[in-house]
Scaffold this motif. Structure first.
Motif, short mmCIF file in Angstrom:
data_model
loop_
_atom_site.label_atom_id
_atom_site.label_comp_id
_atom_site.label_asym_id
_atom_site.label_seq_id
_atom_site.Cartn_x
_atom_site.Cartn_y
_atom_site.Cartn_z
N LEU A 273 -8.28 27.26 30.59
CA LEU A 273 -7.13 27.46 31.40
C LEU A 273 -6.04 27.64 30.36
CD1 LEU A 273 -7.79 24.39 33.96
CD2 LEU A 273 -8.53 26.72 34.05
N ARG A 274 -5.94 29.15 29.81
CA ARG A 274 -5.01 29.44 28.86
C ARG A 274 -3.65 28.76 28.77
NH1 ARG A 274 -1.42 32.21 26.36
NH2 ARG A 274 -1.84 33.54 24.81
N ASP A 275 -3.05 29.33 29.95
CA ASP A 275 -1.58 28.97 29.90
C ASP A 275 -1.23 27.32 30.27
OD1 ASP A 275 -1.02 31.46 29.06
OD2 ASP A 275 -0.30 32.12 31.11
N VAL A 299 -5.40 27.56 24.46
CA VAL A 299 -6.82 27.27 24.08
C VAL A 299 -7.28 28.93 23.93
CG1 VAL A 299 -8.93 26.14 24.38
CG2 VAL A 299 -6.96 25.38 25.46
N HIS A 300 -8.23 29.04 23.00
CA HIS A 300 -8.70 30.31 22.73
C HIS A 300 -10.05 30.44 23.09
CE1 HIS A 300 -9.28 33.95 20.37
NE2 HIS A 300 -8.59 34.51 21.20
N ILE A 301 -10.93 29.84 22.25
CA ILE A 301 -12.44 29.88 22.58
C ILE A 301 -12.97 28.38 22.36
CG2 ILE A 301 -12.80 32.21 21.53
CD1 ILE A 301 -14.21 30.79 19.10
N LEU A 302 -14.14 28.47 22.97
CA LEU A 302 -15.04 27.04 23.07
C LEU A 302 -16.08 27.41 22.40
CD1 LEU A 302 -15.10 25.83 26.66
CD2 LEU A 302 -13.46 24.97 24.88
N ARG A 303 -16.85 26.53 21.57
CA ARG A 303 -18.02 26.87 20.89
C ARG A 303 -18.74 25.48 21.15
NH1 ARG A 303 -17.64 31.41 21.41
NH2 ARG A 303 -17.36 33.12 19.66
N SER A 304 -20.14 25.39 21.23
CA SER A 304 -20.89 24.23 21.44
C SER A 304 -21.54 24.02 20.12
CB SER A 304 -22.26 24.74 22.33
OG SER A 304 -21.81 25.00 23.72
N GLY A 315 -7.27 25.89 19.91
CA GLY A 315 -6.02 26.42 20.38
C GLY A 315 -5.58 27.32 19.26
N ARG A 316 -4.43 28.26 19.83
CA ARG A 316 -3.85 29.02 18.81
C ARG A 316 -2.98 28.32 17.88
NH1 ARG A 316 -4.56 32.71 22.87
NH2 ARG A 316 -4.82 34.88 22.22
N ASP A 317 -2.62 27.14 18.16
CA ASP A 317 -1.78 26.38 17.17
C ASP A 317 -2.76 25.77 16.22
OD1 ASP A 317 -2.93 24.47 18.85
OD2 ASP A 317 -1.17 23.39 19.46
N ALA A 342 -4.75 29.62 14.68
CA ALA A 342 -6.17 29.95 14.48
C ALA A 342 -6.67 30.37 15.58
CB ALA A 342 -6.90 28.69 14.40
N ARG A 343 -7.86 31.18 15.60
CA ARG A 343 -8.67 31.62 16.57
C ARG A 343 -10.12 31.34 16.61
NH1 ARG A 343 -4.13 32.66 16.86
NH2 ARG A 343 -2.94 34.61 17.45
N SER A 344 -10.68 30.56 15.79
CA SER A 344 -12.26 30.52 15.87
C SER A 344 -12.51 29.29 15.24
CB SER A 344 -12.94 31.66 15.30
OG SER A 344 -14.35 31.69 15.48
N VAL A 345 -13.74 28.62 15.63
CA VAL A 345 -14.56 27.46 15.15
C VAL A 345 -15.87 27.97 15.47
CG1 VAL A 345 -12.92 25.47 15.63
CG2 VAL A 345 -14.43 26.37 17.29
N CYS A 362 -8.71 29.94 9.83
CA CYS A 362 -7.11 29.88 10.11
C CYS A 362 -6.95 31.30 10.15
CB CYS A 362 -6.27 29.15 9.27
SG CYS A 362 -6.63 27.55 8.96
N TYR A 363 -5.68 31.71 11.08
CA TYR A 363 -4.96 32.89 10.81
C TYR A 363 -3.63 32.78 9.98
CZ TYR A 363 -6.54 36.51 14.52
OH TYR A 363 -7.08 37.19 15.38
N TRP A 364 -3.34 31.15 9.96
CA TRP A 364 -2.38 30.74 8.93
C TRP A 364 -2.51 29.39 8.72
CZ3 TRP A 364 0.27 33.45 5.43
CH2 TRP A 364 1.08 32.61 4.83
N GLY A 490 -16.63 41.55 21.46
CA GLY A 490 -16.76 39.97 21.54
C GLY A 490 -17.83 39.56 20.52
N ARG A 491 -18.83 38.84 21.32
CA ARG A 491 -20.09 38.50 20.58
C ARG A 491 -21.18 39.72 20.66
NH1 ARG A 491 -21.17 32.56 22.42
NH2 ARG A 491 -20.02 33.71 24.37
N GLY A 492 -20.79 40.71 21.31
CA GLY A 492 -21.71 41.74 21.80
C GLY A 492 -23.06 41.68 22.77
N VAL A 593 -11.33 39.13 33.51
CA VAL A 593 -11.82 39.23 32.08
C VAL A 593 -13.03 38.38 31.56
CG1 VAL A 593 -10.14 37.13 31.46
CG2 VAL A 593 -10.70 39.11 29.75
N HIS A 594 -13.80 38.65 30.94
CA HIS A 594 -14.71 37.97 30.39
C HIS A 594 -15.90 37.41 31.20
CE1 HIS A 594 -16.49 34.42 27.91
NE2 HIS A 594 -16.29 35.29 27.04
N PHE A 595 -17.09 37.41 30.59
CA PHE A 595 -18.31 37.17 31.38
C PHE A 595 -18.97 35.96 30.75
CE2 PHE A 595 -17.62 41.79 31.36
CZ PHE A 595 -17.29 41.89 32.53
#
Ligand code: DHE
Length: 651
Positions: A273-275, A299-304, A315-317, A342-345, A362-364, A490-492, A593-595
């Motif tokens: 729930l992004r915003d 929040v940007h992505i989830l991974r398991s 999250g982006r922060d 950040a964008r990814s884990v 990190c992005y930064w 995306g992940r393709g 957006v997104h499937f």
């Protein structure tokens, strides 16, 4: 070349959408070049007119802005056509085929009539032609007084830049997915041009923040100035600071040793729930909301985790959240902030390391952090700074974009984004989690995923319009090839094409196109890493493409389209027929957006990305709608991650 016109004329015979766009266009372009319009008076009579009327939206040889670069326009169009266009652009977008094509190409933002006399039109066209041919070189920068912002406005600019701009332009603004917007360049453009771009966006992919209502007029004014001032020094984030942000809420020994829920937790969906800065956990068996977890900003992505028991949210922060799915209700058990941006884990997925480690890129600052996978205790920080892969220049800003975990080796694969152009391999079986390989690839690496065997990593070099292939087993670069404008896989997706064997595919942000390429170098080497099919889509702006091994379809969205109707559409491509089977609008508002598939691969979930969001569930055989999930809590849903599929990288 825009200038205010009487409102009756602006609305004449235009569709509502076009008329609204026209009004925005009028508000955004047509700004004079700088406060001192008179200051730059030049010998050529067309220069003042260009500066006053055209400059905010057009350049001559400096690239497209809100409208096209007008260099050499005389070689592309007849003088007579140009004069007619300058007299009545709104009329020509209705009656002239070139005019209609221009409107479509430039985001449906029509050019407002410049209201010039015939003499002025001649002068300005001659000026453009003279500059194009080098007969006049005074295309000087914006001339305005020193740019100043109060401390409060500067702080606002800094916040907005982080929220809206840094993702594409970089923290130091050196350019990435978006162009360089450091003061040397922005001060050449000036406040009026920057304001126009902030309002109207650009065909290169800059969103029309003003038109979309994401920035107010006052904020646009601040940002048009802020980006002309030097960027503030961004802070670092050493291990000690990361450690002090670590909050272990429930130690491992206090957690259940077997699932306490009777629900089919492996079919849970984590929905961003992004915003709202939250993650909703839904039961994929009955669509019930199980829990909403307060994770934090954007929040940007989830991974398991490898077993699927834990969700990791980033999250982006840079805040990472660990969610335990075995408790009666999913529970936040730990949090930590590794990055400022950040964008990814991803988790450790190799046998023997299941649920053991987590990496955050990190992005930064330019670094990655490895955490304990069960507690999020920070274990190590490693810098990713380095030189560009091609010109060997040192870089201050190297961003970690996508990260994937190998199932066959104890390694994570990191795309070092934009300027560096390397794919890094991090070995988590070694002390200190070192980067064991830094493979030169291509600049602007962004998102990607595995081929059907899990050996090859395919990643988009999006501003180079290419896909890069890395052999992770051999730790070497395989090839790169062009697909279309700004690939975004995306992940393709992986499937067996009737003619070409195993293939993978990407959609594109800048083009209505699915590019399908061979991805079976062992059995079909003649097609491997070559585009074998190009499927046209009506709309541009694709972000995600998705399938499942059991599915006859490949799903594709287009939420970045500037046409709101296209942005709500999804299309399905038939694997067998090798063509688009159907496209339709998912919701009446927002963007689709997104499937994500359910555990069995029988249903597809699509987000309606809107403050009043929805998730629409489709039967993956018949494509019939099965369920519309709604609720006050469903605010701006974006990514959705099924536990079973995410843990096993099924796509
Ligand atoms: Fe994402 C994946 C970066 C904007 C939703 N996004 C990714 C990945 C990267 C990335 C590097 C790959 C992660 C991985 O696989 O390890 N995203 C960026 C940006 O830099 C960008 C362009 C701008 C920004 O400032 O963040 C950006 N992303 C967006 C959005 O606007 C989206 C649509 C909604 C949002 O979060 O604001 C969005 N990105 C997603 C999602 C994924 C993603 C849902 C994961 C897709 C998947 O299925 O794995």
């Amino acid at each position: 070349m825009n200038q205010p016109v009487p409102s009756s004329r602006a609305g004449r015979n235009l569709s509502l959408g076009t008329a609204i766009a026209a009004l925005f266009s009028l508000a955004g372009c047509g700004g004079e070049r700088g406060a001192g319009g008179e200051q730059g008076a030049a010998a050529h009579p067309g220069k003042d007119i260009f500066d006053r009327v055209c400059f905010a939206c057009h350049s001559i040889g400096e690239g497209p802005r809100v409208g096209p670069d007008l260099k050499d326009i005389h070689q592309r169009r007849e003088q007579d056509w140009l004069v007619r266009w300058m007299r009545d652009p709104l009329g020509m977008i209705e009656t002239d085929s070139i005019g209609r094509a221009i409107l479509a190409e430039w985001n449906n933002v029509p050019m407002a009539p410049p209201n010039l006399s015939d003499q002025e039109i001649d002068d300005v066209l001659d000026y453009i032609s003279a500059v194009s041919e080098g007969r006049v070189i005074e295309v000087a920068a914006a001339e305005e007084g020193p740019i100043e912002l109060s401390a409060e406005d500067f702080a606002t600019g800094r916040r907005i830049f982080f929220e809206r701009c840094a993702g594409c332009h970089g923290t130091l603004r050196a350019g990435a997915t978006g162009p360089n917007i450091q003061p040397e360049r922005t001060s050449q453009m000036g406040t009026a041009a920057l304001r126009a771009i902030l309002i109207n966006g650009s065909p290169g992919g800059m969103p029309p923040w003003g038109q979309q209502g994401f920035l107010t007029d006052a904020e646009i004014e601040i940002m048009a100035k802020y980006v002309q001032l030097p960027p503030p020094d961004p802070p670092g984030r050493p291990l000690s600071e990361i450690h002090s942000s670590w909050d272990l809420k429930i130690p491992v020994e206090d957690r259940p040793t077997s699932p306490r829920t009777r629900r089919n937790w492996e079919n849970y969906f984590g929905v961003i729930l992004r915003d709202a800065g939250k993650v909703a956990i839904l039961d994929g068996d009955n669509y019930q909301l199980v829990e909403v977890i307060q994770t934090g900003y954007a929040v940007h992505i989830l991974r398991s985790s490898s077993s699927g028991r834990y969700f990791y949210a980033v999250g982006r922060d840079g805040r990472v959240t660990l969610i335990d799915l075995w408790s009666e209700k999913p529970t936040l058990v730990a949090q930590v902030q590794g990055c400022m941006d950040a964008r990814s884990v991803d988790a450790s997925k190799y046998e023997g390391y299941e649920d053991r480690y987590l990496i955050e890129g990190c992005y930064w600052p330019p670094q990655y952090i490895v955490f304990d996978g069960l507690t999020l205790e920070p274990l190590n920080v490693t810098s990713v700074e380095g030189n560009t892969y091609d010109t060997n220049e040192p870089l201050e800003e190297v961003r970690v974009a996508s990260i994937i975990a190998s199932h066959f080796d104890p390694v994570w694969v990191l795309a070092l984004k934009e300027s560096s152009g390397h794919v890094a391999l991090v070995d988590y079986s070694k002390d200190g989690f070192p980067m064991v390989s830094r493979i030169p690839a291509e600049r602007f690496l962004h998102d990607g995923g595995w081929d059907h065997t899990g050996r090859y990593f395919m990643v988009a070099a999006n501003m180079r319009n290419q896909v890069v292939v890395i052999d992770v087993q051999e730790q070497e670069f395989v090839t790169k090839f062009e697909t279309g404008i700004k690939p975004h896989p995306g992940r393709g997706v992986n499937w067996e094409d009737p003619d070409y064997g195993w293939v993978n595919a990407t959609g594109h942000i800048g083009q209505g196109l699915i590019a399908v390429y061979g991805a079976d170098p062992e059995n079909r080497p003649e097609h491997a890493w070559k585009v074998v099919r190009e499927i046209e889509l009506d709309g541009t702006g694709t972000l995600f493409i998705k399938t499942h091994p059991k599915s006859p379809w490949v799903w594709v969205d287009m939420p970045m389209s500037n046409d709101p109707e296209d942005a709500r559409k999804v299309c399905v491509y038939s694997k067998q027929e090798a063509k688009i089977h159907r496209c339709w609008q998912v919701g009446e508002r927002g963007r689709s957006v997104h499937f994500e598939y359910n555990r069995d691969g029988t249903e597809v979930w699509v987000s309606v990305w809107d403050p009043e969001g929805e998730i629409v569930v489709y039967d993956d055989k018949t494509l019939e709608e099965k369920k519309r999930i709604r609720g006050d809590w469903l605010i701006t849903p974006t990514g959705k991650f099924n536990v079973f599929n995410t843990a096993r990288d099924i796509y």
